[in-house]
Design a protein around this motif. Sequence first.
Motif, PDB file in Angstrom:
ATOM      1  N   LEU A 152      -3.258   3.191  -9.291  1.00 37.18           N
ATOM      2  CA  LEU A 152      -4.296   3.538  -8.329  1.00 37.18           C
ATOM      3  C   LEU A 152      -5.422   2.509  -8.343  1.00 37.18           C
ATOM      4  O   LEU A 152      -5.976   2.157  -7.289  1.00 37.18           O
ATOM      5  N   ALA A 156       1.560  10.757   0.080  1.00 40.36           N
ATOM      6  CA  ALA A 156       1.967  10.848  -1.328  1.00 40.36           C
ATOM      7  C   ALA A 156       1.738  12.259  -1.889  1.00 40.36           C
ATOM      8  O   ALA A 156       2.193  12.567  -2.997  1.00 40.36           O
ATOM      9  N   MET A 209      -0.945  12.627  -5.718  1.00 35.29           N
ATOM     10  CA  MET A 209      -1.978  11.629  -5.456  1.00 35.29           C
ATOM     11  C   MET A 209      -3.359  12.268  -5.555  1.00 35.29           C
ATOM     12  O   MET A 209      -4.295  11.681  -6.134  1.00 35.29           O
ATOM     13  N   VAL A 233       0.839  -1.203   0.000  1.00 32.10           N
ATOM     14  CA  VAL A 233       0.000   0.000   0.000  1.00 32.10           C
ATOM     15  C   VAL A 233       0.873   1.253   0.000  1.00 32.10           C
ATOM     16  O   VAL A 233       0.654   2.189  -0.790  1.00 32.10           O
ATOM     17  N   SER A 234       1.883   1.289   0.872  1.00 29.18           N
ATOM     18  CA  SER A 234       2.764   2.462   0.949  1.00 29.18           C
ATOM     19  C   SER A 234       3.553   2.657  -0.339  1.00 29.18           C
ATOM     20  O   SER A 234       3.707   3.782  -0.830  1.00 29.18           O
ATOM     21  N   PRO A 239      -1.097   6.623   3.922  1.00 28.66           N
ATOM     22  CA  PRO A 239      -0.210   6.459   2.753  1.00 28.66           C
ATOM     23  C   PRO A 239      -0.626   7.330   1.573  1.00 28.66           C
ATOM     24  O   PRO A 239       0.232   7.815   0.828  1.00 28.66           O
ATOM     25  N   PHE A 240      -1.928   7.543   1.395  1.00 27.84           N
ATOM     26  CA  PHE A 240      -2.408   8.412   0.315  1.00 27.84           C
ATOM     27  C   PHE A 240      -2.014   9.865   0.590  1.00 27.84           C
ATOM     28  O   PHE A 240      -1.518  10.561  -0.295  1.00 27.84           O
ATOM     29  N   TYR A 253      -7.059   2.316   5.126  1.00 24.46           N
ATOM     30  CA  TYR A 253      -5.843   3.137   5.049  1.00 24.46           C
ATOM     31  C   TYR A 253      -6.164   4.545   4.544  1.00 24.46           C
ATOM     32  O   TYR A 253      -6.919   4.722   3.596  1.00 24.46           O
ATOM     33  N   ALA A 262       1.269   3.735  -3.345  1.00 26.34           N
ATOM     34  CA  ALA A 262       0.847   5.132  -3.221  1.00 26.34           C
ATOM     35  C   ALA A 262       1.939   6.069  -3.742  1.00 26.34           C
ATOM     36  O   ALA A 262       1.657   7.038  -4.463  1.00 26.34           O
ATOM     37  N   LEU A 284      -4.253  -0.143  -6.227  1.00 23.10           N
ATOM     38  CA  LEU A 284      -4.073   0.268  -4.839  1.00 23.10           C
ATOM     39  C   LEU A 284      -5.390   0.349  -4.066  1.00 23.10           C
ATOM     40  O   LEU A 284      -5.474  -0.123  -2.925  1.00 23.10           O
TER      41      LEU A 284
END
Length: 485
Positions: A337, A356, A360, A314-315, A352-353, A349, A318, A340
């Motif tokens: 995306l 970014a 993002m 996920v990290s 993480p977004f 989550y 992103a 993701l």
Amino acid sequence: MYLRQLQEGVEVLLQRETLPEAERDQLRQRVMILDAWKLAKKALSAGDMVQLNTIAGHLHPPELNDETLWQQFGLAPFAITWRMAGNFPPMISAIQKLRQRARLEQDHSQEVHMLWGLIAAQIALGQLQEASTCCQELQQLITSLHIPAPLVAYPSLFQAQLAYARNQLEVAQRAALEAIQKAAPFQYMDILMGAYEVLVHASIARGELSKALQVLNEMEGVNQAADIPLFQPWIEGLRSSLWLAQGNLASAADWAEHTPYRQEALTGSVYSREGTYLTLVHVDLAQQKYQQALQLLAALLESAEQVSRVGSMVSVLALQVAALQVLGSTQEALLVLARLLPLAEPEGYLRPFLDAGEPMQQVLQAWFCQEQEAVAPRLSTYAQTIFKAFASEQRQSEMETSASLISSGHPHALSPSTEPGLEPLTPREQEVLCLLAEGATNQEIAERLVISLTTVKKHVSSLFLKLAAENRTHAVARARELALL
């Protein structure tokens, strides 16, 4: 001290001449387990992955025919190795077996030891919902059994990590402080360093840079006193993250240029240093070294995929979205995306977004402009939640900036030109906005979206209001100014 006393007791038993051979073999195995456990702790402190693998290679996983305590000790070298390598599925499998036996024997005190390892693995694998449930169970057991410190601090640490991943920053800070207060008298470094890490990240995310610096300096002092090399990369990465937040790109770039961790990540990453590797990516992006960032992200993603470490994926994904967007590869960013969102949505989550950054946010806007008929409603709702989180952070940042200007007597603190936080557009409003940008009439929009003309007019009016626009042309221009198109 406890392990040494335990080993001395086992060795005394081995000296008995009347001991049956089967029991003697079992005691010899226990001595080997204790020797391996001591070596593993030493290698862990030094961050020596090669030595950890060597230790694990000379042992067999614990059998279920020994006492639960010895199964736990037998598992330890393997658990440490799996954790350092980020290979958590076998760790979870082994712990679940031991936990099941502890439950059957109603050995709740041993179950506590199993649970904290299980939760750490679940968080790494991105199983945040399961980790939350197990964390509640751990807290209940600790309370009912009156488990002493430092183990009593583990629920607070896990609550801090879970809250940060979901962008509950105040909760994360409060829980991290609780973990530090509980673990500090015992200098229990696993808990202390994890809690300090969350506290620094959360403080940076909230714009509390002075507090972040204070916490980071305290963290470094504690680690220097303990003299554990394992955590030095964490501290270096956090300091570089703080430099970026302070606008000190020169110091961050100098660190990134001279650190050995980039080559390490490309040739054989160590999971415990993943946060440091991701900081290198942020520095690359700040320096506009986009291809270099993508190369590092590709290596980290491959490492995470090999062991199904969804939390890491996920990290990494992103940041891949952000890197591709700033390169101008929006379509590729949208593909990433699209992978993701289904990974991150079930666990909630958010951070993480947000970490970014603006790229993002731009890709999310482009995603809303796409045809949404085939998209699951839950993903659309989730994407909107992320976008609202971006807007909330922007409003908070603007309020803090205004407060700072007012306190310093700045003449333009209340200038009407200051951009207020944008109220997030709904997915349908975003679709309408994209069609307005294409020059579509209200009737054409209605036909394209299969909605009534009255509904289109309501959406257009809402766009005018949210964008502070006087007409369609102005709305499109404002949207472009705000990177909504």
